[in-house]
Design a protein around this motif. Structure first.
Motif, PDB file in Angstrom:
ATOM      1  N   ASP A  19       0.814  -1.314   0.081  1.00 18.94           N
ATOM      2  CA  ASP A  19       0.171   0.120   0.039  1.00 18.94           C
ATOM      3  C   ASP A  19       0.839   1.220   0.150  1.00 18.94           C
ATOM      4  O   ASP A  19       0.385   2.315  -0.793  1.00 18.94           O
ATOM      5  CB  ASP A  19      -0.757   0.094   1.269  1.00 18.94           C
ATOM      6  N   ALA A  20       2.010   1.200   0.905  1.00 20.64           N
ATOM      7  CA  ALA A  20       2.938   2.399   0.818  1.00 20.64           C
ATOM      8  C   ALA A  20       3.467   2.645  -0.213  1.00 20.64           C
ATOM      9  O   ALA A  20       3.578   3.626  -0.962  1.00 20.64           O
ATOM     10  CB  ALA A  20       4.017   2.247   1.824  1.00 20.64           C
ATOM     11  N   VAL A  62      10.147   1.746  -2.754  1.00 21.74           N
ATOM     12  CA  VAL A  62      10.286   0.672  -1.935  1.00 21.74           C
ATOM     13  C   VAL A  62      11.533   0.820  -0.874  1.00 21.74           C
ATOM     14  O   VAL A  62      11.218   0.506   0.376  1.00 21.74           O
ATOM     15  CB  VAL A  62      10.860  -0.472  -2.735  1.00 21.74           C
ATOM     16  N   ALA A  63      12.396   1.875  -1.284  1.00 22.43           N
ATOM     17  CA  ALA A  63      13.522   2.220  -0.212  1.00 22.43           C
ATOM     18  C   ALA A  63      12.649   3.080   0.840  1.00 22.43           C
ATOM     19  O   ALA A  63      13.090   2.993   1.911  1.00 22.43           O
ATOM     20  CB  ALA A  63      14.505   2.804  -1.010  1.00 22.43           C
ATOM     21  N   GLY A  64      11.834   3.828   0.440  1.00 27.42           N
ATOM     22  CA  GLY A  64      11.164   4.862   1.459  1.00 27.42           C
ATOM     23  C   GLY A  64      10.203   4.035   2.424  1.00 27.42           C
ATOM     24  O   GLY A  64      10.104   4.439   3.463  1.00 27.42           O
ATOM     25  N   ALA A  65       9.632   3.080   1.735  1.00 28.50           N
ATOM     26  CA  ALA A  65       8.677   2.220   2.659  1.00 28.50           C
ATOM     27  C   ALA A  65       9.402   1.447   3.594  1.00 28.50           C
ATOM     28  O   ALA A  65       8.975   1.045   4.806  1.00 28.50           O
ATOM     29  CB  ALA A  65       7.690   1.301   1.894  1.00 28.50           C
ATOM     30  N   LEU A  66      10.637   1.099   3.377  1.00 26.85           N
ATOM     31  CA  LEU A  66      11.411   0.005   4.300  1.00 26.85           C
ATOM     32  C   LEU A  66      12.165   0.951   5.276  1.00 26.85           C
ATOM     33  O   LEU A  66      12.395   0.497   6.239  1.00 26.85           O
ATOM     34  CB  LEU A  66      12.506  -0.628   3.146  1.00 26.85           C
ATOM     35  N   GLY A  67      12.640   2.261   4.883  1.00 23.79           N
ATOM     36  CA  GLY A  67      13.455   2.861   5.901  1.00 23.79           C
ATOM     37  C   GLY A  67      14.733   2.411   5.616  1.00 23.79           C
ATOM     38  O   GLY A  67      15.364   2.042   4.415  1.00 23.79           O
ATOM     39  N   GLY A  68      15.736   2.722   6.602  1.00 20.71           N
ATOM     40  CA  GLY A  68      17.022   2.267   6.604  1.00 20.71           C
ATOM     41  C   GLY A  68      17.829   2.996   5.302  1.00 20.71           C
ATOM     42  O   GLY A  68      17.497   4.491   5.305  1.00 20.71           O
ATOM     43  N   ILE A  69      18.631   2.537   4.865  1.00 20.37           N
ATOM     44  CA  ILE A  69      19.809   3.227   4.067  1.00 20.37           C
ATOM     45  C   ILE A  69      19.528   2.742   2.352  1.00 20.37           C
ATOM     46  O   ILE A  69      19.487   1.579   2.045  1.00 20.37           O
ATOM     47  CB  ILE A  69      21.071   3.020   4.438  1.00 20.37           C
ATOM     48  N   SER A  70      19.320   4.030   1.704  1.00 23.60           N
ATOM     49  CA  SER A  70      19.282   3.584   0.055  1.00 23.60           C
ATOM     50  C   SER A  70      20.135   4.428  -0.715  1.00 23.60           C
ATOM     51  O   SER A  70      20.405   5.545  -0.084  1.00 23.60           O
ATOM     52  CB  SER A  70      17.813   3.879  -0.309  1.00 23.60           C
ATOM     53  N   ARG A  71      20.651   3.829  -1.771  1.00 21.59           N
ATOM     54  CA  ARG A  71      21.648   4.593  -2.689  1.00 21.59           C
ATOM     55  C   ARG A  71      21.239   4.498  -3.954  1.00 21.59           C
ATOM     56  O   ARG A  71      20.550   3.484  -4.398  1.00 21.59           O
ATOM     57  CB  ARG A  71      23.085   4.171  -2.303  1.00 21.59           C
ATOM     58  N   ALA A 200       8.546  11.343  -1.505  1.00 23.60           N
ATOM     59  CA  ALA A 200       8.643  12.076  -0.442  1.00 23.60           C
ATOM     60  C   ALA A 200       7.438  11.822   0.581  1.00 23.60           C
ATOM     61  O   ALA A 200       7.524  11.652   1.863  1.00 23.60           O
ATOM     62  CB  ALA A 200       8.815  13.635  -0.453  1.00 23.60           C
ATOM     63  N   ASP A 201       6.346  11.419  -0.116  1.00 20.91           N
ATOM     64  CA  ASP A 201       5.038  10.855   0.629  1.00 20.91           C
ATOM     65  C   ASP A 201       4.933   9.684   0.843  1.00 20.91           C
ATOM     66  O   ASP A 201       3.745   9.358   1.443  1.00 20.91           O
ATOM     67  CB  ASP A 201       3.930  11.665  -0.434  1.00 20.91           C
ATOM     68  N   VAL A 202       5.813   8.723   0.371  1.00 21.54           N
ATOM     69  CA  VAL A 202       5.780   7.493   0.710  1.00 21.54           C
ATOM     70  C   VAL A 202       6.147   6.955   2.402  1.00 21.54           C
ATOM     71  O   VAL A 202       7.089   7.571   2.751  1.00 21.54           O
ATOM     72  CB  VAL A 202       6.757   6.394  -0.104  1.00 21.54           C
ATOM     73  N   ARG A 203       5.198   6.336   3.017  1.00 22.00           N
ATOM     74  CA  ARG A 203       5.177   5.985   4.371  1.00 22.00           C
ATOM     75  C   ARG A 203       6.124   5.174   4.779  1.00 22.00           C
ATOM     76  O   ARG A 203       6.201   4.150   4.008  1.00 22.00           O
ATOM     77  CB  ARG A 203       3.790   5.940   4.949  1.00 22.00           C
ATOM     78  N   THR A 204       7.073   5.112   5.568  1.00 19.86           N
ATOM     79  CA  THR A 204       7.841   4.189   6.096  1.00 19.86           C
ATOM     80  C   THR A 204       7.017   3.230   7.117  1.00 19.86           C
ATOM     81  O   THR A 204       6.586   3.765   8.138  1.00 19.86           O
ATOM     82  CB  THR A 204       9.099   4.767   7.014  1.00 19.86           C
TER      83      THR A 204
END
Length: 321
Positions: A19-20, A62-71, A200-204
């Motif tokens: 959903d995120a 997907v990176a935004g919904a997961l949180g953590g570090i993305s590059r 930016a609006d994707v929820r973690t």
């Protein structure tokens, strides 16, 4: 074995993640779910499609919904292996040589237009994708867990590109084509004020630790012997098909088992059924098959061959039947 309570909790997490991500990538829930399958199965994804279909947006969401570090790494012909993995640098303040990590030291790495880099740079990803370790000057450096590489490539524009060899294609757990949205979804994307594409609006909704914990537990999900025999028969079917120069390997079949486990859990079941294998077979196996020259000239695709194999191999029935 994993119990039904854990499966229920995973399905809830899988739904929340989907959903995120779908808040930014509209109308592609099936594709989103496949990327999430790869993440929880501990694999990597190759997104192959024409420009403008949302490949980069999907990876970043997907990176935004997961949180953590993305590059993100933009692959170009002049990109060096050290630009991806990192390198040793001299620190004049301490007089020592220290390791400076590259962008692969992240939970999610977006390798944009991977086929535009030279073979040497592409191969720099091989060790870290398979071993989850980067070796610099004889010293191994582990990447974070979970670790997901989402690579993109454009299969149409071949100018200035380098073909991915079979050895590197095999490192990708899934190859997915996003495709164009439906008319309704495209209208939603085009509508002024739409949230489509707003990363930016994707929820973690989760954390790397939670994803890693579920990933380990899902590897214990039950796979009955008849299902394993069915998967093995599919492998034999690809190896004996005259249209293929190379059928699927044992590693490919093991990957199919692993993805089927996660896929089944995402549907709320603590065991794998034949339909799970059939649903996930094409994105897992099609890119691992190599056509003969005659088949290529005839316009045959590996997906077509795989579909024929799936139709020929007998499907296991429940014991009561």
């Amino acid at each position: 074995m994993i119990d039904t309570g854990e499966v229920s909790a995973f399905r809830d997490l899988h739904t929340r993640l989907g959903d995120a991500v779908e808040s930014a990538v509209r109308g592609k829930r099936d594709v989103v779910d496949l990327v999430l399958v790869a993440m929880f199965a501990g694999g990597h994804v190759l997104l192959e499609d024409v420009p403008g279909t949302g490949k980069t947006t999907l990876a970043r969401a997907v990176a935004g919904a997961l949180g953590g570090i993305s590059r993100r790494v933009q692959f170009t012909p002049d990109l060096l292996p050290s630009d991806v993995t990192g390198t040793s640098v001299y620190d004049p303040q301490t007089g020592q040589i220290r390791f400076r990590p590259g962008p692969v030291f992240a939970n999610i790495v977006l390798a944009d237009e991977i086929n535009r880099a030279a073979a040497k740079t592409q191969s720099a990803l091989l060790e870290v994708m398979e071993e989850r370790t980067v070796t610099i000057d004889g010293v191994g450096h582990a990447v974070p867990d979970p670790f997901l590489v989402v690579a993109t490539q454009n299969p149409i524009d071949l100018d200035g590109t380098y073909r991915l060899p079979e050895a590197q294609l095999d490192r990708f757990m899934l190859r997915i084509s996003i495709g164009y949205p439906s008319v309704e979804d495209e209208l939603d994307v085009l509508r002024p004020g739409s949230g489509a594409g707003r990363i930016a609006d994707v929820r973690t909704v989760t954390s790397p630790r939670e994803v890693s914990a579920f990933s380990g537990r899902l590897s214990l999900l039950h796979v009955a012997d008849p299902i394993l025999q069915y998967i093995s028969a599919l492998g034999v079917g690809t190896r004996s098909d005259e249209r293929l120069r190379l059928g699927t390997s044992t590693r490919g079949l093991r990957t199919l088992v692993r993805c089927s486990q996660v896929y089944a859990a995402s549907k709320g079941r603590h065991f794998v059924v034949p339909q799970d294998v059939q649903d996930i077979a094409d994105p897992v196996l099609a890119h691992r098959l190599v056509l003969t020259r005659e088949s290529v000239l005839a316009g045959v695709t590996t997906s077509e061959v795989l579909a024929d194999v799936l139709s020929r191999v007998p499907v296991p029935k429940p014991a009561s039947q």
